[in-house]
Design an enzyme around this catalytic site. Structure first.
Site, PDB file in Angstrom:
ATOM      1  N   ARG A  32       0.826  -1.208   0.000  1.00  0.00           N
ATOM      2  CA  ARG A  32       0.000   0.000   0.000  1.00  0.00           C
ATOM      3  C   ARG A  32       0.860   1.259   0.000  1.00  0.00           C
ATOM      4  O   ARG A  32       0.587   2.210  -0.735  1.00  0.00           O
ATOM      5  CB  ARG A  32      -0.938  -0.004   1.218  1.00  0.00           C
ATOM      6  CG  ARG A  32      -2.114  -0.971   1.030  1.00  0.00           C
ATOM      7  CD  ARG A  32      -2.735  -1.317   2.371  1.00  0.00           C
ATOM      8  NE  ARG A  32      -3.933  -2.140   2.259  1.00  0.00           N
ATOM      9  CZ  ARG A  32      -3.941  -3.443   1.974  1.00  0.00           C
ATOM     10  NH1 ARG A  32      -2.812  -4.076   1.750  1.00  0.00           N
ATOM     11  NH2 ARG A  32      -5.089  -4.113   1.910  1.00  0.00           N
ATOM     12  N   ASP A 324      -4.450 -15.078   7.108  1.00  0.00           N
ATOM     13  CA  ASP A 324      -3.182 -15.577   6.556  1.00  0.00           C
ATOM     14  C   ASP A 324      -2.471 -16.552   7.495  1.00  0.00           C
ATOM     15  O   ASP A 324      -1.426 -17.104   7.143  1.00  0.00           O
ATOM     16  CB  ASP A 324      -2.241 -14.402   6.262  1.00  0.00           C
ATOM     17  CG  ASP A 324      -2.655 -13.668   4.994  1.00  0.00           C
ATOM     18  OD1 ASP A 324      -3.412 -14.249   4.190  1.00  0.00           O
ATOM     19  OD2 ASP A 324      -2.230 -12.519   4.810  1.00  0.00           O
ATOM     20  N   LYS A 351      -6.362 -18.843  -1.876  1.00  0.00           N
ATOM     21  CA  LYS A 351      -5.100 -18.160  -1.557  1.00  0.00           C
ATOM     22  C   LYS A 351      -3.994 -18.629  -2.513  1.00  0.00           C
ATOM     23  O   LYS A 351      -4.286 -19.144  -3.581  1.00  0.00           O
ATOM     24  CB  LYS A 351      -4.726 -18.418  -0.090  1.00  0.00           C
ATOM     25  CG  LYS A 351      -5.729 -17.819   0.885  1.00  0.00           C
ATOM     26  CD  LYS A 351      -5.709 -16.304   0.816  1.00  0.00           C
ATOM     27  CE  LYS A 351      -6.774 -15.670   1.680  1.00  0.00           C
ATOM     28  NZ  LYS A 351      -6.915 -14.240   1.424  1.00  0.00           N
ATOM     29  N   ARG A 355      -5.510 -23.637   0.268  1.00  0.00           N
ATOM     30  CA  ARG A 355      -4.830 -23.863   1.546  1.00  0.00           C
ATOM     31  C   ARG A 355      -5.512 -24.908   2.403  1.00  0.00           C
ATOM     32  O   ARG A 355      -4.868 -25.458   3.294  1.00  0.00           O
ATOM     33  CB  ARG A 355      -4.696 -22.550   2.325  1.00  0.00           C
ATOM     34  CG  ARG A 355      -3.523 -21.764   1.852  1.00  0.00           C
ATOM     35  CD  ARG A 355      -3.021 -20.773   2.862  1.00  0.00           C
ATOM     36  NE  ARG A 355      -1.889 -20.066   2.269  1.00  0.00           N
ATOM     37  CZ  ARG A 355      -1.678 -18.770   2.360  1.00  0.00           C
ATOM     38  NH1 ARG A 355      -2.501 -18.010   3.044  1.00  0.00           N
ATOM     39  NH2 ARG A 355      -0.618 -18.232   1.790  1.00  0.00           N
ATOM     40  N   ARG A 397       3.585 -19.515   2.718  1.00  0.00           N
ATOM     41  CA  ARG A 397       3.180 -19.735   4.115  1.00  0.00           C
ATOM     42  C   ARG A 397       3.167 -21.230   4.470  1.00  0.00           C
ATOM     43  O   ARG A 397       3.370 -21.611   5.617  1.00  0.00           O
ATOM     44  CB  ARG A 397       1.816 -19.102   4.385  1.00  0.00           C
ATOM     45  CG  ARG A 397       1.846 -17.588   4.182  1.00  0.00           C
ATOM     46  CD  ARG A 397       0.703 -16.887   4.854  1.00  0.00           C
ATOM     47  NE  ARG A 397       0.502 -15.566   4.302  1.00  0.00           N
ATOM     48  CZ  ARG A 397       1.225 -14.487   4.607  1.00  0.00           C
ATOM     49  NH1 ARG A 397       2.195 -14.569   5.486  1.00  0.00           N
ATOM     50  NH2 ARG A 397       0.981 -13.330   4.040  1.00  0.00           N
TER      51      ARG A 397
HETATM   52  C1  S3P Z   1      -4.176  -8.832   1.887  1.00  0.00           C
HETATM   53  C2  S3P Z   1      -5.436  -9.294   2.143  1.00  0.00           C
HETATM   54  C3  S3P Z   1      -5.743 -10.724   2.326  1.00  0.00           C
HETATM   55  C4  S3P Z   1      -4.486 -11.519   2.649  1.00  0.00           C
HETATM   56  C5  S3P Z   1      -3.330 -11.162   1.754  1.00  0.00           C
HETATM   57  C6  S3P Z   1      -2.997  -9.695   1.845  1.00  0.00           C
HETATM   58  C7  S3P Z   1      -3.999  -7.382   1.667  1.00  0.00           C
HETATM   59  O1  S3P Z   1      -6.333 -11.242   1.160  1.00  0.00           O
HETATM   60  O2  S3P Z   1      -4.764 -12.888   2.538  1.00  0.00           O
HETATM   61  O3  S3P Z   1      -2.174 -11.904   2.111  1.00  0.00           O
HETATM   62  O4  S3P Z   1      -2.856  -6.895   1.719  1.00  0.00           O
HETATM   63  O5  S3P Z   1      -4.997  -6.705   1.449  1.00  0.00           O
HETATM   64  P1  S3P Z   1      -7.923 -11.102   0.890  1.00  0.00           P
HETATM   65  O6  S3P Z   1      -8.217  -9.681   0.809  1.00  0.00           O
HETATM   66  O7  S3P Z   1      -8.155 -11.786  -0.420  1.00  0.00           O
HETATM   67  O8  S3P Z   1      -8.573 -11.805   2.028  1.00  0.00           O
END
Ligand code: S3P
Length: 439
Positions: A32, A324, A351, A355, A397
Site C-alpha cells: 500500500r 493468513d 489463496k 490452503r 506460508r
Molecule cells: C491482503 C489481504 C488478504 C491476505 C493477503 C494480503 C492485503 O487477502 O490474505 O495476504 O494486503 O490486502 P484477501 O483480501 O483476499 O482476504
C-alpha cells in the site's frame, strides 16, 4: 531448494532496533505504501519496507508505469505522479504471484483512467478476479476478465473529465484486497462511495488513506469516502513489523521446549491479531503491549514463552482476523492436546494455494492427524508430530509452516520447495538461525 529442520530446543531471540534483529516490514502495508505514494503528489519516504518477491512485483509494475522509486536497503523513496500523471503502458503489467498487486493495481489504474492490461503467473491466473470486476463495473469502470473470471484483466481508458460513480457497494467476501481496490477506484468518484463488507477484513488502506488526507469515515463494517478535493499527501513513515511474519516465530516459540521470544515494533492492528487471541484461548503464554502509533496503525511488543496448548474452535469473524495465519495455526493445533476445528474458512481455498487441501495433504505427510472439511479442517492434536517431508506447493506460508512444524517434531521435517519463503519473508531461515536453530 530443500531445507531440513531438525528437532530443536531453547530458542531465544530479542527483536528490536538495538539488537539489529528487526522483523521485516508488513507486507500489506509495504504494497500500500508503495502504490499510494505513487498516486500522491510529492516525494514519499518509507522505511522498514519489505523487500521480497511479491513487493518487488509491485515496484516493477510501478516502474513500468513510469514511477521513479529507489530502494536503499529497506528505505524506499517514491516520487508520486498524482492521479492525473499516468499514461497507458504499451505492454501488460506483470503481477507475478501477487494477488495484492493485481487487485490493488486494478483499482488504482481505474482511478487514473488509463488503458492497461494486468496479468500474472499461472498461479495468479487461477485466482478469482470477478470479485473486483463486478464492483468496478458498477462504478462505471470498463474492465473485463477472462471468461473464467480470472486474469488477464483489461481496463479501458476513461475520457478526461468523466468521474466514476459512487453509491453503496456490498462486498460478497470479507476481503481487504477487494475493499482496497474499490476504495482506490473511489478516488476518482464524483459522489460519496460507501463499501459494506461482511466481516472485519484488515483496514490498513482506510488508515493510510486517511493519513494521506482522504476524507474517509469508518463505522464498523462500513467505509464511506467523500470525493477528494486535493491530491494525496506524500508519506514519511516507518512501517511496523509484519504480524503475519511474526506468527511463524511465535508458534515456533510456543511449541519448542524452553523457548522465549521478544518482538518490538510489531504492527498490532486489531484486525491482524486474531491468531494471538486464539492461541491465548488455547493456553499460550503471550503478552502484548501497544506502545505507539504509525500513520494510524497501532504498534507494540509481544512476549512469548513455550506453552502447553489445548484444542479449540475457530469460526466467524475470528477467521477473518487471522486469514493468513491458518497454515501456522494448524501446526500449533497439531502440537496441542485435543481436537481443533476450523470452519467458515472457505476463502482459504482461494489463496496462494488451495490452503485447505494443501495444508491437509502436506501436514498429513509429516504425520499430523488432519481432516479436510468443505470450509475448514479438523485436527486431532496429540502434542507430537513424527516428521518427514512436506512440499510448499508454491505457497510461501505453507513452506514456513512446515519448517516450524519440524522444530518440535520427533525426527525433523524436510521442507521441499523451501525457496518460496522469499515471496514474503526472505530472511525467514536466517531468523530461525538467530533464534538458535541449527540449519
Ligand atoms: C491482503 C489481504 C488478504 C491476505 C493477503 C494480503 C492485503 O487477502 O490474505 O495476504 O494486503 O490486502 P484477501 O483480501 O483476499 O482476504
Amino acid at each position: 531448494m530443500n531445507v531440513f529442520i531438525p528437532p530443536s530446543k531453547h530458542l531465544f531471540a530479542l527483536f528490536n532496533q538495538q539488537t539489529d534483529l528487526v522483523l521485516p516490514g508488513d507486507k500489506s502495508l509495504s504494497h500500500r505504501a508503495a502504490l499510494f505514494s505513487a498516486l500522491a503528489q510529492g516525494k514519499s519516504r518509507i522505511s522498514n519496507f519489505l523487500d521480497s518477491g511479491v513487493t518487488q512485483v509491485m515496484l516493477t509494475a510501478l516502474e513500468k508505469l513510469g514511477v521513479k522509486w529507489h530502494l536503499d536497503g529497506t528505505v524506499l523513496t517514491v516520487e508520486g505522479k498524482g492521479l492525473d500523471g499516468f499514461t497507458s503502458p504499451t505492454l501488460p503489467l506483470y503481477c507475478g504471484h501477487s494477488a495484492t498487486t493485481i487487485r490493488l493495481m486494478a483499482g488504482a489504474m481505474a482511478a487514473c483512467g488509463i488503458q492497461v492490461t494486468l496479468d500474472g503467473s499461472d498461479g495468479l491466473r487461477k485466482r478469482p478476479m470477478q470479485r473486483i470486476v463486478e464492483p468496478l463495473q458498477m462504478m462505471g469502470v470498463e474492465i473485463q476478465a477472462s471468461p473464467e473470471g480470472t486474469a488477464p484483466l483489461v481496463i479501458q481508458k476513461r475520457n478526461q473529465g468523466i468521474k466514476l460513480k459512487g453509491g453503496t457497494i456490498h462486498l460478497q467476501q470479507a476481503s481487504a484486497q477487494v475493499k482496497t481496490c474499490v476504495l482506490l477506484a473511489g478516488l476518482a468518484a464524483g459522489q460519496d462511495l460507501t463499501i459494506i463488507e461482511p466481516g472485519p477484513s484488515r483496514d490498513h488502506s482506510e488508515r493510510l488513506l486517511r493519513a494521506m488526507g482522504v476524507p474517509l469515515f469508518v463505522d464498523r463494517l462500513s467505509v464511506t469516502m467523500q470525493p477528494i478535493t486535493q491530491p494525496l499527501l506524500p508519506l514519511n513513515i516507518r512501517l511496523p513489523g509484519d504480524m503475519s511474519a511474526a506468527a511463524f516465530l511465535i508458534v515456533a516459540t510456543l511449541i519448542t521446549p524452553d523457548s522465549e521470544l521478544h518482538l518490538e515494533g510489531v504492527g498490532l492492528n486489531p484486525r491482524r491479531t486474531g491468531l494471538l487471541d486464539v492461541l491465548k484461548k488455547m493456553g499460550a503464554k503471550i503478552e502484548m503491549e501497544i506502545t505507539g502509533e504509525i500513520a494510524g496503525e497501532p504498534i507494540g511488543s509481544i512476549r512469548v514463552i513455550s506453552s502447553a496448548l489445548t484444542g479449540t474452535t475457530v469460526a466467524g469473524d475470528e477467521v477473518v482476523r487471522m486469514i493468513d495465519e491458518f497454515p501456522v495455526f494448524a501446526v500449533a493445533a497439531a502440537y496441542a492436546q485435543g481436537e481443533t476445528v476450523v470452519r467458515d474458512a472457505l476463502e482459504l481455498r482461494y489463496k496462494e494455494s488451495d490452503r485447505i487441501q494443501e495444508l491437509c495433504q502436506q501436514l498429513s505427510a509429516i504425520g499430523v492427524q488432519i481432516q479436510e472439511q468443505p470450509d475448514g479442517f479438523v485436527i486431532r492434536g496429540t502434542g507430537k508430530v513424527p516428521g518427514g517431508s512436506g512440499h510448499s506447493r508454491g505457497d510461501h506460508r505453507l513452506a514456513m509452516s512446515l519448517a516450524v512444524a519440524g522444530l518440535a517434531s520427533e525426527n525433523g521435517v524436510t521442507v521441499e520447495g523451501a525457496d518460496m519463503v522469499t515471496q514474503s519473508f526472505p530472511c525467514f531461515f536466517e531468523m530461525l538461525k538467530e533464534m538458535g536453530v541449527t540449519l
